[in-house]
Structure formats: C-alpha cells, structure tokens
Design a protein around this motif. Structure first.
Motif, PDB file in Angstrom:
ATOM      1  N   ARG A 154     -43.623 -14.447  -3.584  1.00  0.00           N
ATOM      2  CA  ARG A 154     -44.535 -14.399  -2.436  1.00  0.00           C
ATOM      3  C   ARG A 154     -45.971 -14.122  -2.854  1.00  0.00           C
ATOM      4  O   ARG A 154     -46.901 -14.814  -2.425  1.00  0.00           O
ATOM      5  CB  ARG A 154     -44.059 -13.341  -1.438  1.00  0.00           C
ATOM      6  CG  ARG A 154     -42.768 -13.708  -0.717  1.00  0.00           C
ATOM      7  CD  ARG A 154     -42.365 -12.649   0.287  1.00  0.00           C
ATOM      8  NE  ARG A 154     -43.382 -12.465   1.336  1.00  0.00           N
ATOM      9  CZ  ARG A 154     -43.278 -11.550   2.303  1.00  0.00           C
ATOM     10  NH1 ARG A 154     -42.225 -10.744   2.342  1.00  0.00           N
ATOM     11  NH2 ARG A 154     -44.216 -11.437   3.217  1.00  0.00           N
ATOM     12  N   TYR A 212     -41.915  -3.218  -3.753  1.00  0.00           N
ATOM     13  CA  TYR A 212     -40.879  -3.942  -4.489  1.00  0.00           C
ATOM     14  C   TYR A 212     -39.652  -3.042  -4.599  1.00  0.00           C
ATOM     15  O   TYR A 212     -39.770  -1.863  -4.957  1.00  0.00           O
ATOM     16  CB  TYR A 212     -41.361  -4.308  -5.897  1.00  0.00           C
ATOM     17  CG  TYR A 212     -42.470  -5.329  -5.938  1.00  0.00           C
ATOM     18  CD1 TYR A 212     -42.190  -6.689  -6.076  1.00  0.00           C
ATOM     19  CD2 TYR A 212     -43.808  -4.939  -5.873  1.00  0.00           C
ATOM     20  CE1 TYR A 212     -43.210  -7.629  -6.128  1.00  0.00           C
ATOM     21  CE2 TYR A 212     -44.828  -5.866  -5.918  1.00  0.00           C
ATOM     22  CZ  TYR A 212     -44.529  -7.215  -6.056  1.00  0.00           C
ATOM     23  OH  TYR A 212     -45.541  -8.134  -6.112  1.00  0.00           O
ATOM     24  N   ARG A 213     -38.486  -3.623  -4.311  1.00  0.00           N
ATOM     25  CA  ARG A 213     -37.239  -2.866  -4.413  1.00  0.00           C
ATOM     26  C   ARG A 213     -36.240  -3.603  -5.299  1.00  0.00           C
ATOM     27  O   ARG A 213     -36.134  -4.833  -5.249  1.00  0.00           O
ATOM     28  CB  ARG A 213     -36.619  -2.658  -3.033  1.00  0.00           C
ATOM     29  CG  ARG A 213     -37.328  -1.617  -2.174  1.00  0.00           C
ATOM     30  CD  ARG A 213     -36.521  -1.309  -0.919  1.00  0.00           C
ATOM     31  NE  ARG A 213     -37.087  -0.167  -0.178  1.00  0.00           N
ATOM     32  CZ  ARG A 213     -37.996  -0.274   0.771  1.00  0.00           C
ATOM     33  NH1 ARG A 213     -38.450  -1.467   1.097  1.00  0.00           N
ATOM     34  NH2 ARG A 213     -38.456   0.794   1.385  1.00  0.00           N
ATOM     35  N   THR A 214     -35.538  -2.841  -6.102  1.00  0.00           N
ATOM     36  CA  THR A 214     -34.421  -3.346  -6.900  1.00  0.00           C
ATOM     37  C   THR A 214     -33.181  -2.556  -6.515  1.00  0.00           C
ATOM     38  O   THR A 214     -33.185  -1.321  -6.603  1.00  0.00           O
ATOM     39  CB  THR A 214     -34.698  -3.187  -8.404  1.00  0.00           C
ATOM     40  OG1 THR A 214     -35.889  -3.910  -8.748  1.00  0.00           O
ATOM     41  CG2 THR A 214     -33.541  -3.734  -9.225  1.00  0.00           C
ATOM     42  N   ASP A 230     -35.597  -9.185 -10.614  1.00  0.00           N
ATOM     43  CA  ASP A 230     -34.798  -9.360  -9.399  1.00  0.00           C
ATOM     44  C   ASP A 230     -35.331  -8.543  -8.222  1.00  0.00           C
ATOM     45  O   ASP A 230     -34.666  -8.410  -7.198  1.00  0.00           O
ATOM     46  CB  ASP A 230     -33.349  -8.971  -9.672  1.00  0.00           C
ATOM     47  CG  ASP A 230     -33.211  -7.530 -10.175  1.00  0.00           C
ATOM     48  OD1 ASP A 230     -34.235  -6.936 -10.571  1.00  0.00           O
ATOM     49  OD2 ASP A 230     -32.077  -7.016 -10.196  1.00  0.00           O
ATOM     50  N   ALA A 231     -36.548  -8.009  -8.349  1.00  0.00           N
ATOM     51  CA  ALA A 231     -37.105  -7.181  -7.283  1.00  0.00           C
ATOM     52  C   ALA A 231     -37.426  -8.015  -6.046  1.00  0.00           C
ATOM     53  O   ALA A 231     -37.866  -9.165  -6.143  1.00  0.00           O
ATOM     54  CB  ALA A 231     -38.356  -6.454  -7.765  1.00  0.00           C
ATOM     55  N   GLU A 232     -37.202  -7.426  -4.894  1.00  0.00           N
ATOM     56  CA  GLU A 232     -37.536  -8.063  -3.626  1.00  0.00           C
ATOM     57  C   GLU A 232     -38.799  -7.415  -3.066  1.00  0.00           C
ATOM     58  O   GLU A 232     -38.945  -6.192  -3.062  1.00  0.00           O
ATOM     59  CB  GLU A 232     -36.383  -7.917  -2.640  1.00  0.00           C
ATOM     60  CG  GLU A 232     -35.113  -8.634  -3.089  1.00  0.00           C
ATOM     61  CD  GLU A 232     -33.998  -8.503  -2.069  1.00  0.00           C
ATOM     62  OE1 GLU A 232     -34.203  -7.805  -1.049  1.00  0.00           O
ATOM     63  OE2 GLU A 232     -32.925  -9.101  -2.290  1.00  0.00           O
ATOM     64  N   PHE A 233     -39.711  -8.266  -2.582  1.00  0.00           N
ATOM     65  CA  PHE A 233     -41.006  -7.784  -2.088  1.00  0.00           C
ATOM     66  C   PHE A 233     -41.024  -7.805  -0.567  1.00  0.00           C
ATOM     67  O   PHE A 233     -40.540  -8.741   0.071  1.00  0.00           O
ATOM     68  CB  PHE A 233     -42.129  -8.676  -2.618  1.00  0.00           C
ATOM     69  CG  PHE A 233     -43.490  -8.300  -2.119  1.00  0.00           C
ATOM     70  CD1 PHE A 233     -44.190  -7.257  -2.697  1.00  0.00           C
ATOM     71  CD2 PHE A 233     -44.073  -8.988  -1.060  1.00  0.00           C
ATOM     72  CE1 PHE A 233     -45.449  -6.903  -2.227  1.00  0.00           C
ATOM     73  CE2 PHE A 233     -45.334  -8.646  -0.594  1.00  0.00           C
ATOM     74  CZ  PHE A 233     -46.025  -7.604  -1.180  1.00  0.00           C
ATOM     75  N   GLU A 234     -41.594  -6.761  -0.010  1.00  0.00           N
ATOM     76  CA  GLU A 234     -41.815  -6.741   1.433  1.00  0.00           C
ATOM     77  C   GLU A 234     -43.216  -6.218   1.703  1.00  0.00           C
ATOM     78  O   GLU A 234     -43.664  -5.235   1.099  1.00  0.00           O
ATOM     79  CB  GLU A 234     -40.784  -5.873   2.151  1.00  0.00           C
ATOM     80  CG  GLU A 234     -40.843  -4.393   1.817  1.00  0.00           C
ATOM     81  CD  GLU A 234     -39.828  -3.574   2.610  1.00  0.00           C
ATOM     82  OE1 GLU A 234     -40.272  -2.700   3.394  1.00  0.00           O
ATOM     83  OE2 GLU A 234     -38.624  -3.815   2.430  1.00  0.00           O
ATOM     84  N   GLY A 294     -43.685 -11.791  -8.536  1.00  0.00           N
ATOM     85  CA  GLY A 294     -42.746 -12.303  -7.549  1.00  0.00           C
ATOM     86  C   GLY A 294     -43.267 -13.538  -6.842  1.00  0.00           C
ATOM     87  O   GLY A 294     -44.469 -13.848  -6.856  1.00  0.00           O
TER      88      GLY A 294
END
Length: 405
Positions: A185, A360-362, A341-345, A183
């Motif tokens: 970030r 990571y969330r999808t 397309d995963a979003e990282f936090e 990803g």
C-alpha cells in the motif's frame, strides 16, 4: 600495558566509535582507517541535497579539522584494509603497511551491487561515495535521460532529485511496487507520486542487458534491455539494486561472515574484534537471531555501544530501530522493523495536508509504525505501541534494506 585500538572504516560508525572512546576517557593509541581520500562525511544527503547541488562536500563533513585534531588519532585516508591476522593482531593496508592492534573495530560498511556488463561502461554508475555522487551530478542535466535500476530507497530518492534537475527519468524494478520494504500500500502510493511528478515507473520487469548504445538520433550512450523486450536508451544509468557487506578483506580470519560480521549482543565478533554499522550482524537476545540493519541511526547507536564495551562498560541498544526517507516533497519515517508478511493499516489520515500514520502488524502484533509527512504522529504511535523488543522475521538472520536514516 598500553592499548592500540584500530578502527577500520571512517564513516559515521567508525568515527563515532573513535569519538566516543575519547569521550569515555580512552587515552592510548587510536588509529582510524578510511578507504576514501575524504574526511569522514554523512552519506544520506548524497542522493538528495548534495546531488541536487544544495549542499557542498563541507556541509556533509561529520568532523572538521579541529574535531579531528582533538581526536588525537592517526588517520589513514584513502588506504583500504586488505587483510587481517587475528592471531597476530595485525591489519594490512593497501600498499603493504601493517598495523598492530590490541583491539580491532570493523566498520567498513557495504559495497554496491552491480549488473553484469556495466563494469567500465561510461555512464553506468552506482551511488555510494562522495566521488560517485560527483560523477552522477556531472551528468544530470536538463533533458538528459536517466534510467534508474532499482526501486528501493536510493533509487527512488535519486529519481526524485533527477526530476528536480530537469532530467527525463525512467525507474525499473522487478518488484510489484517501489519501496517494497514498506509494503504494497505504501509502496504503491510512493510509486504513484513519483509517476505523477514525471517519472516513468516500470514495475514487474527486470533488466536483461546493459550495453553501449549506438548514439544515433533517438538512441543513447547506453541501451538498457529489459526482460520483456523493451529497450531504454539513456545517457546515464544508475544501478541501485542493493549492497553487500564490505568484509572480503576478512576472509580466512575465522570470523563468521554470514551476511556481515556476526557479533554477540555487545558487538564482539571474536577476542579483540568488534564490529558495528552496516557490515555488522548483531545477536538479538529477545529473538535468538542476528540482525543487520543498513540504517544511519542504528550505526551510531551500535558504535557507542562498542566504545562502551571496549572501555569495560555497557550501553543498551535502542530496541526500536528508526529510519526515514525523503521522497521528493514527502518524508516517510518508520519506527520498528517491517517484516515481509506484515499487514499495514492506516491509523490517522489527513487528506487535506497529505498526511497519515499507519501500523504494521505481524501475527497480530505491532512490529512497526509509519508516518507519511507526520513524524510527530509516528513518534506518538511508537511511544504507545512499540514498548518492547521488535522481533525480526523468522529465520536465522534478518537484513533490512538501506534507508536514509
């Protein structure tokens, strides 16, 4: 009726199949075929400890002479398989030898992709085998210019090692960041750390041509021409742009070779044929798709499952994949599958110790967790969040880029 199991591929996956078969009580004929003229060895350290001169070839061996003797197997070293006949149940080796089998296990791994114009060009190298690492190590001297083409795990790990050896390193990648599979970030942070250590990191740019250099003052043995017009003179170029399954020798057998050998959920590809490791795409019942992972830990897990199936048993694969990469002083560990397309936090951050974890969330669902210099924190998140099967990205199959572990 006696059996003869032939395992083609003598790396981690192939050796593990053979060892597990004996452990489970298999007593009939066993043959291990390896394309390299070396005892089975571990590949992840090639770009790091071995390339840096901190480990010898013997340190990389997965089995010593006594271990191989106890295996009681016929071992063909330096003999690649060139063809198979599934009807006759035979494998043909380079040189013409034909091996009959009752069961065939394909564990041939992957072959590095190359760039046009690099074949036979002195100083233009790939890094897959022990011999590759030796050839690269011989060129990495203080002050030498190294261009690394590719910003994945192999490229960045090698760049870090070359910097530690005193080389002048330029890394080129067409992606927005290095380590794009982690990803934006995390990849941006990894690139910043690599640049801060002294590397020139060029993103959003691709290689147009690699050619012999003029060798004149300020020139190099090799010229790397980029698509933005930049010329990078160098003594050595490492091409680290990914790999493809080593399955050409199975062409014409009727096996489905779509991105590796397609198998069912137990590793069976056809009657009498199993596959495991980097060259195998296993069916995932929870998702209805095939998955091919180039992860060291996953290869061993598959190998043990194949051996169990060959012995009439069953072994569940770990549904949560795991890998790691050493980026200079930083260790990154990942549990799960990071989809494009995963979003990282970030989850927990300790700036004082350069340590954090992340999720990571999808589509709102956790698909992976990461630890930056915090493997314990990542394991804790795995236990808390990754309790079920991990779904690959949408589509008929999923390949995850090679990582160290």
């Amino acid at each position: 009726m006696s059996r003869h199991i032939v395992v083609v591929g003598a790396g981690a996956a192939g050796l593990t199949v053979a060892q597990e078969l004996r452990h489970l009580g298999y007593e009939d004929a066993l043959t291990l075929v390896g394309g390299e003229d070396h005892p089975p060895y571990d590949r992840p350290p090639l770009s790091k400890r071995f390339l840096a001169g901190e480990a010898t070839a013997e340190h990389l061996h997965l089995a010593g002479p006594d271990d191989l003797e106890r295996l009681d197997a016929t071992v063909h070293r330096g003999r690649r398989a060139v063809a198979a006949d599934l009807g006759a149940r035979t494998v043909t080796l380079a040189g013409g030898a034909v091996l009959p089998y009752s069961d065939l296990v394909v564990a041939t791994g992957v072959t590095p992709r190359t760039l046009p114009g690099t074949a036979g060009l002195p100083g233009a190298l790939t890094l897959k085998t022990l011999d590759d690492a030796r050839a690269l190590n011989a060129r990495l001297r203080p002050g030498q210019r190294l261009v690394v083409v590719g910003g994945g795990f192999l490229g960045t790990e090698t760049a870090w090692t070359a910097l530690a050896l005193g080389c002048r390193v330029t890394l080129v990648t067409p992606t927005p960041t290095v380590l794009p599979g982690l990803g934006g970030r995390v990849g941006s942070l990894a690139g910043e750390r690599l640049a801060a250590a002294g590397a020139t990191v060029l993103t959003h740019v691709a290689v147009d041509t690699v050619r012999k250099g003029d060798g004149l003052p300020r020139g190099g043995e090799i010229d790397v021409l980029l698509d933005d017009g930049t010329r990078l003179p160098a003594e050595t170029v490492l091409v680290a742009i990914g790999s493809r399954p080593d399955t050409e020798w199975l062409s014409g057998t009727g096996l489905d070779l779509t991105d590796g050998v397609r198998c069912d959920a137990t590793g069976r590809a056809a009657p009498g044929v199993h596959a495991c490791g980097d060259a195998a795409a296993w069916y995932q019942p929870p998702t209805g798709r095939h998955l091919r992972l180039e992860h060291r830990m996953h290869a061993g897990d598959q190998a043990r499952a194949v051996a169990a199936d060959l012995m009439g048993g069953h072994r569940e694969l770990d549904r949560v994949p795991f890998f790691w990469t050493d980026q200079g002083p930083n260790k990154i560990v990942v549990h799960g599958l990071i989809t494009p397309d995963a979003e990282f936090e970030a989850h927990e951050t300790d700036t004082g110790h350069d340590r954090f974890t992340g999720i990571y969330r999808t589509d709102g669902q956790v698909c992976a967790v990461l630890g930056w210099n915090d493997p314990r924190g990542a394991m804790g998140l795995r236990r808390a969040l990754l309790t079920g099967p991990v779904a690959p990205a949408s589509g008929g199959s999923r390949q995850v880029v090679a990582a160290s572990g």
